[in-house]
Write an enzyme that holds these catalytic residues in place. Sequence first.
Site, PDB file in Angstrom:
ATOM      1  N   GLU A 146      14.830  25.550  57.667  1.00  0.00           N
ATOM      2  CA  GLU A 146      15.277  24.649  56.607  1.00  0.00           C
ATOM      3  C   GLU A 146      14.314  23.467  56.462  1.00  0.00           C
ATOM      4  O   GLU A 146      13.593  23.111  57.391  1.00  0.00           O
ATOM      5  CB  GLU A 146      16.692  24.131  56.922  1.00  0.00           C
ATOM      6  CG  GLU A 146      17.731  25.253  56.931  1.00  0.00           C
ATOM      7  CD  GLU A 146      19.171  24.749  57.007  1.00  0.00           C
ATOM      8  OE1 GLU A 146      20.011  25.269  56.271  1.00  0.00           O
ATOM      9  OE2 GLU A 146      19.446  23.845  57.809  1.00  0.00           O
ATOM     10  N   GLN A 181      21.941  13.910  50.687  1.00  0.00           N
ATOM     11  CA  GLN A 181      22.972  14.931  50.519  1.00  0.00           C
ATOM     12  C   GLN A 181      24.312  14.255  50.771  1.00  0.00           C
ATOM     13  O   GLN A 181      24.518  13.629  51.808  1.00  0.00           O
ATOM     14  CB  GLN A 181      22.753  16.057  51.533  1.00  0.00           C
ATOM     15  CG  GLN A 181      21.590  16.961  51.200  1.00  0.00           C
ATOM     16  CD  GLN A 181      21.916  17.874  50.039  1.00  0.00           C
ATOM     17  OE1 GLN A 181      22.648  18.836  50.194  1.00  0.00           O
ATOM     18  NE2 GLN A 181      21.385  17.579  48.864  1.00  0.00           N
ATOM     19  N   ASN A 223      24.310  14.100  54.648  1.00  0.00           N
ATOM     20  CA  ASN A 223      23.351  14.804  55.504  1.00  0.00           C
ATOM     21  C   ASN A 223      21.923  14.540  55.051  1.00  0.00           C
ATOM     22  O   ASN A 223      21.568  13.351  54.971  1.00  0.00           O
ATOM     23  CB  ASN A 223      23.716  16.267  55.767  1.00  0.00           C
ATOM     24  CG  ASN A 223      23.885  17.162  54.577  1.00  0.00           C
ATOM     25  OD1 ASN A 223      24.666  16.882  53.681  1.00  0.00           O
ATOM     26  ND2 ASN A 223      23.188  18.268  54.553  1.00  0.00           N
ATOM     27  N   ASP A 224      21.126  15.537  54.778  1.00  0.00           N
ATOM     28  CA  ASP A 224      19.668  15.360  54.682  1.00  0.00           C
ATOM     29  C   ASP A 224      19.198  14.214  53.788  1.00  0.00           C
ATOM     30  O   ASP A 224      19.727  14.019  52.690  1.00  0.00           O
ATOM     31  CB  ASP A 224      19.003  16.619  54.106  1.00  0.00           C
ATOM     32  CG  ASP A 224      19.497  17.891  54.731  1.00  0.00           C
ATOM     33  OD1 ASP A 224      20.216  17.840  55.727  1.00  0.00           O
ATOM     34  OD2 ASP A 224      19.154  18.954  54.190  1.00  0.00           O
ATOM     35  N   TYR A 263      21.570  21.021  46.447  1.00  0.00           N
ATOM     36  CA  TYR A 263      21.075  21.001  47.821  1.00  0.00           C
ATOM     37  C   TYR A 263      19.739  20.251  47.905  1.00  0.00           C
ATOM     38  O   TYR A 263      19.225  19.768  46.905  1.00  0.00           O
ATOM     39  CB  TYR A 263      20.977  22.430  48.354  1.00  0.00           C
ATOM     40  CG  TYR A 263      22.272  22.937  48.964  1.00  0.00           C
ATOM     41  CD1 TYR A 263      23.472  22.259  48.786  1.00  0.00           C
ATOM     42  CD2 TYR A 263      22.295  24.098  49.723  1.00  0.00           C
ATOM     43  CE1 TYR A 263      24.651  22.726  49.362  1.00  0.00           C
ATOM     44  CE2 TYR A 263      23.467  24.571  50.301  1.00  0.00           C
ATOM     45  CZ  TYR A 263      24.646  23.880  50.116  1.00  0.00           C
ATOM     46  OH  TYR A 263      25.795  24.346  50.694  1.00  0.00           O
ATOM     47  N   SER A 264      19.187  20.218  49.108  1.00  0.00           N
ATOM     48  CA  SER A 264      18.065  19.318  49.392  1.00  0.00           C
ATOM     49  C   SER A 264      16.828  19.590  48.553  1.00  0.00           C
ATOM     50  O   SER A 264      16.596  20.708  48.092  1.00  0.00           O
ATOM     51  CB  SER A 264      17.705  19.413  50.866  1.00  0.00           C
ATOM     52  OG  SER A 264      18.686  18.731  51.600  1.00  0.00           O
ATOM     53  N   ARG A 321      15.554  27.608  50.120  1.00  0.00           N
ATOM     54  CA  ARG A 321      15.937  26.283  49.633  1.00  0.00           C
ATOM     55  C   ARG A 321      15.035  25.150  50.129  1.00  0.00           C
ATOM     56  O   ARG A 321      14.148  25.342  50.928  1.00  0.00           O
ATOM     57  CB  ARG A 321      17.381  25.978  50.027  1.00  0.00           C
ATOM     58  CG  ARG A 321      17.679  26.115  51.501  1.00  0.00           C
ATOM     59  CD  ARG A 321      19.152  25.774  51.791  1.00  0.00           C
ATOM     60  NE  ARG A 321      19.534  26.102  53.140  1.00  0.00           N
ATOM     61  CZ  ARG A 321      20.120  27.240  53.512  1.00  0.00           C
ATOM     62  NH1 ARG A 321      20.419  28.156  52.615  1.00  0.00           N
ATOM     63  NH2 ARG A 321      20.415  27.467  54.783  1.00  0.00           N
ATOM     64  N   ASP A 322      15.359  23.957  49.650  1.00  0.00           N
ATOM     65  CA  ASP A 322      14.783  22.684  50.113  1.00  0.00           C
ATOM     66  C   ASP A 322      13.322  22.501  49.705  1.00  0.00           C
ATOM     67  O   ASP A 322      12.441  22.272  50.546  1.00  0.00           O
ATOM     68  CB  ASP A 322      14.926  22.536  51.643  1.00  0.00           C
ATOM     69  CG  ASP A 322      16.333  22.831  52.132  1.00  0.00           C
ATOM     70  OD1 ASP A 322      17.279  22.682  51.327  1.00  0.00           O
ATOM     71  OD2 ASP A 322      16.503  23.222  53.306  1.00  0.00           O
TER      72      ASP A 322
END
Length: 482
Positions: free
Chosen positions: A221, A60, A43-44, A103-104, A162-163
């Site tokens: 996000e 990700q 993903n990202d 995570y990102s 997050r991120d």
Amino acid sequence: MVMKQDEMLKQQAYLAVEEKGESVRKDPYYPGYHLAPPVGLLNDPNGWIQWKGIYHLFFQWMPFHAGHGAKFWGHYTSEDLVHWNLEPIALTPSDWFDKNGCYSGSAVDADRKLKLFYTGNVKDEHNQRESYQVLAESEDGITFTKKGVKIELPEGYTPHFRDPKVWEHNGRWYMVIGAQTEDNWGSVVLFESVDLEKWTHKGILSRGNEKPFTNLGYMWECPDLFELGGKDVLVFSPQGLEADGIDFNNQYQTGYVVGELDYKEARYTHGDFTELDRGFEFYAPQSALDDQGRRIVVGWMGVPDQDEELQPTVKNGWVHQMTMPRELKLMDGKIYQLPLNEMKELRSIHRNNTTIEEEISTEIERTSEIKLDGEIESIVLFDYSRLIYDRKRMILTLERPSYRNGEIEQRSCILKNDLEHLHLFVDHSSLEIFVNNGEEVFTSRLFADPSNNSLKIKPINSAGLQVWDLKNDTIKQENYKR
Ligand code: FRU
């Protein structure tokens, strides 16, 4: 000797690549020149940076199945944005602060090191989420050492926090984080630091229920804040928007606002939210500035929870891919996205160079570039997907059968200018359409019959048509264990 968790996870992931990588790459839907996972789910885009002359794009990654879970950071590098190498795994979810996913996050160049900030996702024994912002560093850009948690959850937010995207401004470091406030509004939060170690929470820059918004979602996000054309642009991916006519038709959105950031007061004044892409699959983009001063963005060609498990590649052990890197420009308060000049490197054969006066039907390769100058009534690709132009209303619409039931679904946009240019990039199971030199872009996956190579184009009057076959071998995956 007991193997460390990090080493064990790496071995397991490499084993998954060894066992299934070849059959994944043989999938007729596997891209030829776009970045995709060697196995499993991608993903990202993360940690996107040009560092010491090399472009690094992390992603990700769930190596063990074609679904979400405790994410790793996979890693590709490139010298020219066309040829890419898969590198050794950068991060594994091996520590107490990231055990349910690295995570990102993003990358910066500091103290001659490549420094990554990412979110450690943790679920406790009662399945309650915890979120930590973590630093990892590398001296060679390949092997990373985690330096532990730098930011814990401040008061006022849920653990949907997050991120981190980090950048430098006037000798200080800044970070935006995608957050959910305690009263369940999506928001973007600013932090500041002098040394990348100690961070100060400066407050909320924008939130879903504050001017100019009234109801812009319950979670935002992957925020990305950067200077473009003399303005401060914030790109983010809000969740919880209702479809509104031709707008917000995907499960979750990605878009931007344009404004001014007052760094001292930590105040961001900005205009309304505009979608960045009009296609079926585009989410969580991340941008970086390169040494030519270009703001280059890469997006995930997927959308969370949007029938991901119904994509036909899942049963073959992989799912999703990135977009091509694109250059961003701001003109009259609007973002334009353009294919990079470097993409011309991908061209192999110049298959067509002609003017069409009436509907034509031809064949193209599954890795192709198509350029059209002039007004087009319709384009039908692989007898599967159709682009149609309503000239009176200046509405451009992309159609494809839905993954769910095969019924035709649509994504549309209203053009500001007459349709003059279309620039299409086709790659096995994806299509990126740049309209009028980047005024709008449609990004989508297309799972047409792989043996169908048909292209039909109907001009309104006449149109210049150029078609190139594109290379299929610019991404190398065999050196990842070096
Ligand atoms: C966006 C996202 C991020 C998160 C990551 C987890 O697609 O949900 O918010 O960090 O994916 O893989």
